[in-house]
Scaffold this motif. Structure first.
Motif, PDB file in Angstrom:
ATOM      1  N   VAL A  46     -13.898 -10.901   5.837  1.00  0.00           N
ATOM      2  CA  VAL A  46     -12.452 -10.767   5.948  1.00  0.00           C
ATOM      3  C   VAL A  46     -11.966  -9.929   4.773  1.00  0.00           C
ATOM      4  O   VAL A  46     -12.273 -10.229   3.615  1.00  0.00           O
ATOM      5  CB  VAL A  46     -11.758 -12.134   5.937  1.00  0.00           C
ATOM      6  CG1 VAL A  46     -10.242 -11.972   6.065  1.00  0.00           C
ATOM      7  CG2 VAL A  46     -12.294 -13.025   7.056  1.00  0.00           C
ATOM      8  N   THR A  47     -11.221  -8.874   5.082  1.00  0.00           N
ATOM      9  CA  THR A  47     -10.661  -7.989   4.068  1.00  0.00           C
ATOM     10  C   THR A  47      -9.157  -8.192   3.981  1.00  0.00           C
ATOM     11  O   THR A  47      -8.486  -8.302   5.002  1.00  0.00           O
ATOM     12  CB  THR A  47     -10.938  -6.509   4.414  1.00  0.00           C
ATOM     13  OG1 THR A  47     -12.343  -6.309   4.542  1.00  0.00           O
ATOM     14  CG2 THR A  47     -10.392  -5.578   3.336  1.00  0.00           C
ATOM     15  N   GLY A  48      -8.641  -8.238   2.751  1.00  0.00           N
ATOM     16  CA  GLY A  48      -7.202  -8.346   2.563  1.00  0.00           C
ATOM     17  C   GLY A  48      -6.744  -7.394   1.476  1.00  0.00           C
ATOM     18  O   GLY A  48      -7.435  -7.203   0.475  1.00  0.00           O
ATOM     19  N   TYR A  49      -5.587  -6.778   1.692  1.00  0.00           N
ATOM     20  CA  TYR A  49      -4.997  -5.900   0.681  1.00  0.00           C
ATOM     21  C   TYR A  49      -4.106  -6.721  -0.241  1.00  0.00           C
ATOM     22  O   TYR A  49      -3.244  -7.468   0.228  1.00  0.00           O
ATOM     23  CB  TYR A  49      -4.182  -4.789   1.338  1.00  0.00           C
ATOM     24  CG  TYR A  49      -5.036  -3.724   1.955  1.00  0.00           C
ATOM     25  CD1 TYR A  49      -5.304  -2.538   1.285  1.00  0.00           C
ATOM     26  CD2 TYR A  49      -5.619  -3.910   3.203  1.00  0.00           C
ATOM     27  CE1 TYR A  49      -6.109  -1.557   1.841  1.00  0.00           C
ATOM     28  CE2 TYR A  49      -6.426  -2.933   3.773  1.00  0.00           C
ATOM     29  CZ  TYR A  49      -6.667  -1.766   3.089  1.00  0.00           C
ATOM     30  OH  TYR A  49      -7.476  -0.809   3.636  1.00  0.00           O
ATOM     31  N   TRP A  50      -4.327  -6.559  -1.549  1.00  0.00           N
ATOM     32  CA  TRP A  50      -3.486  -7.208  -2.559  1.00  0.00           C
ATOM     33  C   TRP A  50      -2.510  -6.180  -3.107  1.00  0.00           C
ATOM     34  O   TRP A  50      -2.897  -5.088  -3.499  1.00  0.00           O
ATOM     35  CB  TRP A  50      -4.360  -7.769  -3.680  1.00  0.00           C
ATOM     36  CG  TRP A  50      -3.563  -8.285  -4.846  1.00  0.00           C
ATOM     37  CD1 TRP A  50      -2.953  -9.497  -4.942  1.00  0.00           C
ATOM     38  CD2 TRP A  50      -3.305  -7.602  -6.081  1.00  0.00           C
ATOM     39  NE1 TRP A  50      -2.310  -9.611  -6.160  1.00  0.00           N
ATOM     40  CE2 TRP A  50      -2.524  -8.456  -6.879  1.00  0.00           C
ATOM     41  CE3 TRP A  50      -3.663  -6.344  -6.585  1.00  0.00           C
ATOM     42  CZ2 TRP A  50      -2.080  -8.104  -8.160  1.00  0.00           C
ATOM     43  CZ3 TRP A  50      -3.225  -5.984  -7.855  1.00  0.00           C
ATOM     44  CH2 TRP A  50      -2.449  -6.858  -8.626  1.00  0.00           C
ATOM     45  N   GLN A  51      -1.222  -6.542  -3.136  1.00  0.00           N
ATOM     46  CA  GLN A  51      -0.170  -5.602  -3.506  1.00  0.00           C
ATOM     47  C   GLN A  51       0.074  -5.574  -5.010  1.00  0.00           C
ATOM     48  O   GLN A  51       0.446  -6.586  -5.609  1.00  0.00           O
ATOM     49  CB  GLN A  51       1.136  -5.970  -2.787  1.00  0.00           C
ATOM     50  CG  GLN A  51       1.038  -5.882  -1.279  1.00  0.00           C
ATOM     51  CD  GLN A  51       2.328  -6.261  -0.586  1.00  0.00           C
ATOM     52  OE1 GLN A  51       2.354  -6.436   0.631  1.00  0.00           O
ATOM     53  NE2 GLN A  51       3.420  -6.401  -1.339  1.00  0.00           N
ATOM     54  N   ASN A  52      -0.101  -4.414  -5.589  1.00  0.00           N
ATOM     55  CA  ASN A  52       0.211  -4.179  -6.992  1.00  0.00           C
ATOM     56  C   ASN A  52       1.668  -3.743  -7.129  1.00  0.00           C
ATOM     57  O   ASN A  52       1.995  -2.774  -7.792  1.00  0.00           O
ATOM     58  CB  ASN A  52      -0.730  -3.095  -7.547  1.00  0.00           C
ATOM     59  CG  ASN A  52      -0.414  -2.730  -8.984  1.00  0.00           C
ATOM     60  OD1 ASN A  52      -0.138  -3.598  -9.811  1.00  0.00           O
ATOM     61  ND2 ASN A  52      -0.438  -1.437  -9.287  1.00  0.00           N
ATOM     62  N   PHE A  53       2.557  -4.449  -6.472  1.00  0.00           N
ATOM     63  CA  PHE A  53       3.985  -4.157  -6.490  1.00  0.00           C
ATOM     64  C   PHE A  53       4.702  -5.273  -5.749  1.00  0.00           C
ATOM     65  O   PHE A  53       4.090  -6.045  -5.004  1.00  0.00           O
ATOM     66  CB  PHE A  53       4.299  -2.797  -5.838  1.00  0.00           C
ATOM     67  CG  PHE A  53       3.653  -2.594  -4.490  1.00  0.00           C
ATOM     68  CD1 PHE A  53       4.248  -3.049  -3.326  1.00  0.00           C
ATOM     69  CD2 PHE A  53       2.423  -1.951  -4.393  1.00  0.00           C
ATOM     70  CE1 PHE A  53       3.645  -2.870  -2.087  1.00  0.00           C
ATOM     71  CE2 PHE A  53       1.818  -1.753  -3.163  1.00  0.00           C
ATOM     72  CZ  PHE A  53       2.429  -2.219  -2.001  1.00  0.00           C
TER      73      PHE A  53
END
Length: 334
Positions: A46-53
């Motif tokens: 499972v891939t998830g994008y973590w927001q640097n904003f």
């Protein structure tokens, strides 16, 4: 993925008509050769994008990312004034005073827990041009520098404003030569980019399939698109997920290199949200031949890699409903 929510206008009917002949009859039945697997990436991931904003989704530190995510893509690297070169600027102020030292420590902690943490390049507004030998070299050198500085395991290619397969392939091969066999390489093309193996994004994926971990195409913000049977399917349905995945599965990518990318909540995208059980049904349809809609592939792909979402932050804001449902299901695939 963009810093407001998630992108792209719908594909027009004329585009679908132009692509119909390209999609129908493409398939020779091969599924490609399996990728050389990398350190910490499980068979089904499972891939998830973590927001640097902060864009209205729940703000997270990297250490807060839910445990069901196996690959965490840090969004995003920033372009510099040098073509092809990227850097990373932690949004400490926007993330409540999160420091670089804390960020690096959280990367190490996630890796110690068996996760991969990679740097994502692109997004809707991330204009990074790799279109000649010099920019390819600058890209490889700068990504590798970020890997050494922060400890990233690899890179995600989420370029949504055009891609040159010749020079992006050159850049990624160069990066792999520097990073070695442990490189985690993911891609997140838009649906239109993977309608035919003659498209630049698809050509790039095929050219680097010996080092490619997974392509998590974005099955949203696209409108209706063609499936591998030449029929048009509407986004937000199980047929859209399975019919479009089939194009990649039957045109050279190994099943282990194909993942399904969806929004974590209705707020995370302009269109194409599906409930987690639809994602699970699509994975079951592809892996086991069960849970299908009107489209049923002619074969099963038990090695399908898994699923991706934009983003861990939107997921957290919805009570982590997506990862709690999809994560265990992916990990229980055969």
């Amino acid at each position: 993925m963009d810093r407001i929510r998630r992108r792209r206008t719908g594909a027009v009917a004329g585009t679908l008509t132009a692509l119909a002949l390209a999609v129908t009859g493409l398939f020779a039945g091969g599924t490609g050769t399996a990728a050389a697997d990398t350190r910490a990436v499980p068979q089904h991931a499972v891939t998830g994008y973590w927001q640097n904003f902060d864009n209205g989704a729940q703000v997270q530190k990297l250490g807060d990312v839910q445990d069901d995510y196996d690959i965490i893509a840090v969004a995003f690297a920033d372009a510099t004034g040098t073509p092809g070169q990227v850097t990373f600027n932690l949004d400490s102020a926007g993330l409540g005073g999160y420091t670089v030292d804390q960020f690096k420590a959280d990367i190490k902690a996630k890796q110690a827990a068996g996760k991969s943490v990679i740097i994502s390049v692109g997004g809707e507004k991330g204009a990074v041009a790799v279109d000649d030998a010099a920019s390819a070299s600058a890209f490889a050198d700068s990504v590798y520098a970020l890997m050494r500085e922060y400890g990233f395991d690899g890179v995600d290619i989420d370029l949504e404003n055009g891609l040159d397969s010749t020079y992006m392939t050159q850049a990624l091969k160069s990066l792999a030569g520097k990073a070695g066999s442990g490189l985690v390489l993911t891609m997140a093309p838009q649906t239109i980019d993977m309608q035919s193996p003659s498209n630049e994004y698809f050509k790039t994926a095929l050219a680097v399939k010996d080092i490619l971990t997974v392509v998590n195409m974005q099955y949203y913000n696209s409108g209706s698109m063609l499936g591998c049977d030449g029929k048009v399917y509407s986004q937000g349905t199980v047929d859209f997920l399975t019919g479009l995945a089939c194009i990649q599965l039957e045109n050279g990518l190994a099943p282990s290199q194909v993942g399904i990318g969806v929004p974590a909540s209705p707020q995370a995208a302009g269109g194409g949200y599906v409930f987690p059980d639809v994602v699970n049904n699509a994975l079951d349809c592809l892996a086991k031949g069960t849970g299908c809609g009107s489209f049923k592939p002619s074969k099963t792909y038990p090695d399908i890699r898994g699923a991706m979402t934009w983003s861990t932050n939107w997921d957290a804001g919805a009570g982590s409903a997506w990862s709690k449902a999809v994560g265990p299901h992916v990990h229980d695939l055969p």
